[in-house]
Scaffold this motif. Sequence first.
Motif, PDB file in Angstrom:
ATOM      1  N   LEU A 107      -5.468 -29.014  39.021  1.00  0.00           N
ATOM      2  CA  LEU A 107      -5.292 -27.655  39.535  1.00  0.00           C
ATOM      3  C   LEU A 107      -3.983 -27.532  40.318  1.00  0.00           C
ATOM      4  O   LEU A 107      -3.203 -26.598  40.114  1.00  0.00           O
ATOM      5  CB  LEU A 107      -6.485 -27.290  40.421  1.00  0.00           C
ATOM      6  CG  LEU A 107      -6.461 -25.927  41.091  1.00  0.00           C
ATOM      7  CD1 LEU A 107      -6.504 -24.816  40.053  1.00  0.00           C
ATOM      8  CD2 LEU A 107      -7.625 -25.773  42.055  1.00  0.00           C
ATOM      9  N   VAL A 187      -9.855 -23.808  34.395  1.00  0.00           N
ATOM     10  CA  VAL A 187      -8.873 -24.217  35.401  1.00  0.00           C
ATOM     11  C   VAL A 187      -7.624 -23.336  35.391  1.00  0.00           C
ATOM     12  O   VAL A 187      -7.064 -23.031  36.442  1.00  0.00           O
ATOM     13  CB  VAL A 187      -8.497 -25.704  35.223  1.00  0.00           C
ATOM     14  CG1 VAL A 187      -7.474 -26.130  36.248  1.00  0.00           C
ATOM     15  CG2 VAL A 187      -9.735 -26.578  35.332  1.00  0.00           C
ATOM     16  N   ALA A 191      -5.484 -21.764  38.423  1.00  0.00           N
ATOM     17  CA  ALA A 191      -4.121 -22.244  38.677  1.00  0.00           C
ATOM     18  C   ALA A 191      -3.145 -21.077  38.717  1.00  0.00           C
ATOM     19  O   ALA A 191      -2.209 -21.075  39.529  1.00  0.00           O
ATOM     20  CB  ALA A 191      -3.712 -23.238  37.602  1.00  0.00           C
TER      21      ALA A 191
END
Lengths: 320, 303
Positions: A107, A187, A191
Amino acid sequence: MLRYVTRRVFLMIPTLFILYTLLFVLMRVVPGDIVDLYLEGGTVRSGAELEAQKLALKQELGIDKSLPEQYGIAVKKLLTGDLGQSMTTRKPVTDEIKRRGPITLELALLASSIAVIVAIPAGVISASRQRTALDQVVRVWSIITLSVPNFWVGTMVVLLPALWWGYGAPPVYRSPFEDLAGNLQQVLPAAIVLGLAFGGTTTRFVRSSLLEVLRQDYIRTAWSKGLSEAKVMQRHALKNALIPVVTIIGLQLGALFGGAVVTESIFNIPGLGTLTLNAIRTRNYTQLQANMLLFGTVVAMMSLLVDISYAWLDPRIRYS
Amino acid sequence: MSVQATPVGVAIPTSAPVPRSRFSLFMRQVRRRPIETVGGVVLTVVVLTAIGAGFIAPFGYAEQEFTARLLGPSGLHFFGTDSLGRDVFSRVVYGARTSMLASTSGVLISGVLGTLLGLSSGFFGGKFDLALQRVTDGIHSVPLLLLTMLLVVAIGNKLPSLLTVAIALGIVGSTTVNRVIRGSTLAVKAMPYVEAAHSLGATSSRIVMRHILPNVMAPLIVALSVQFGAFITAEASLSFLGLGVQPPIPSWGGMLSAEGRSFFKQAPWLAIFPGVAISLTVLAANLVGDALRDVLDPRQRGS
């Protein structure tokens, strides 16, 4: 150089030690420990029996002793490299860190890459076209992205697709090595949310640092040599302007971990952030100490790397 | 091309020297910075809302009406109602009060504590300085949001939750202020006028109060204005995670947290209005902070 690095690494030790001690004391003055949280509302309700159970559990976890005693034992263990056992799973705290660390690392790396990919072009455009409409747009955009709290952007990023298209990210975390697409579905949005916020701060630094450099004599010289704008920017301006930018990217890492706590909990990512948050909620002292120590070490290492990269980016800087 | 040899900071006499009042100087800044001015106006509106929440909100923040649950925005409930039948508009209005109270008192604590520590650390130096700066380094190596959470939990429920949040923000924030003030104090301490005051026999406290403090005000205000925006976000984040201001006190972050989350799909207005309120307020605070920094810190001008 080697001597400098060694000295810096040794200087990190007292700082981290102070951090550890502060956290140790702070956590143990927190009202209600893990045993209270565990047993309250359990099956055993009578006073004496409950107290006996509490004491037994406290002895098992090693939190029945006085604060200085506990501290002495913990430090002795720490010196041998033993961070202790998690108070909830009863396994070494490093187990959870090893499992969840890579998730947060993914991340953080994705988020910082996004931040840099957005910030450098945006900052360059903004600085080289200072006081134009384009500059204004970049400035307003960057202050908006750094102002809007990421937990709200995250909430919207989860909510709106669900509302409009009935889309939801996979509810269970998947390892990128087993299911890369499924992993990124979960993710990547996190992010992007985190990366855009840090991109805002970084853009401002690229811009101001570049403006500073563009005023220098050697830039005028480069122009008067007849170089193209691209050459002046890449070869002369950007290279010099990046030094302070590297600092800010390195120093944002601590804030990035903090941001990870919030974004991980919104996007259901089982990383270090959620682990730390749970450790605070359940008064899992040992896990919390280990996590904080890890954050502290990574941040300290990062600031050392930043300083080393100075010497690499700017040959005028020499460490002895 | 003529070369001007006027030293920086010396006014060049113009043909018609216009006396400028503070107001006209202020208005000039307003004309120069339209975006920042909008920020200032928004922030003023938020502050006024916080003060006059009782007059503005049509309903009480905890007033429940079970027949009016999860209603969409309407003429009666501008921002709709939540799962307990509370008026979201009134809660957003009262939320401004929570947000402003937490952030301003946090900034106040951080400013006073940080200035005290920074001044003494920078002025007296020695072992105290060394120890304090090591502790500051240690603190700054972990995410400050996590540390604030830890402090909130450590203070526990002995105090009202709003005060707890303010104290935790203030203590963690003071470490940053301490660094800024210490640095500026070291710079000011080396100035000839401080040496002159020393040689005239001025006491340490007089030098600190009369000569150093006024000269570290500009960086202090800049640092605190940055913190103001950061504290608004921090309070909202804490309440969002359930560690901040406790219900039934309305907090913008809390309105976006667990209690409302399960209803967001049914009633998206629950997620939208508090979020817009936080975002606009933080944006306004940051714009005002930027303008202040531009005016007070000429080195950073235009950045």
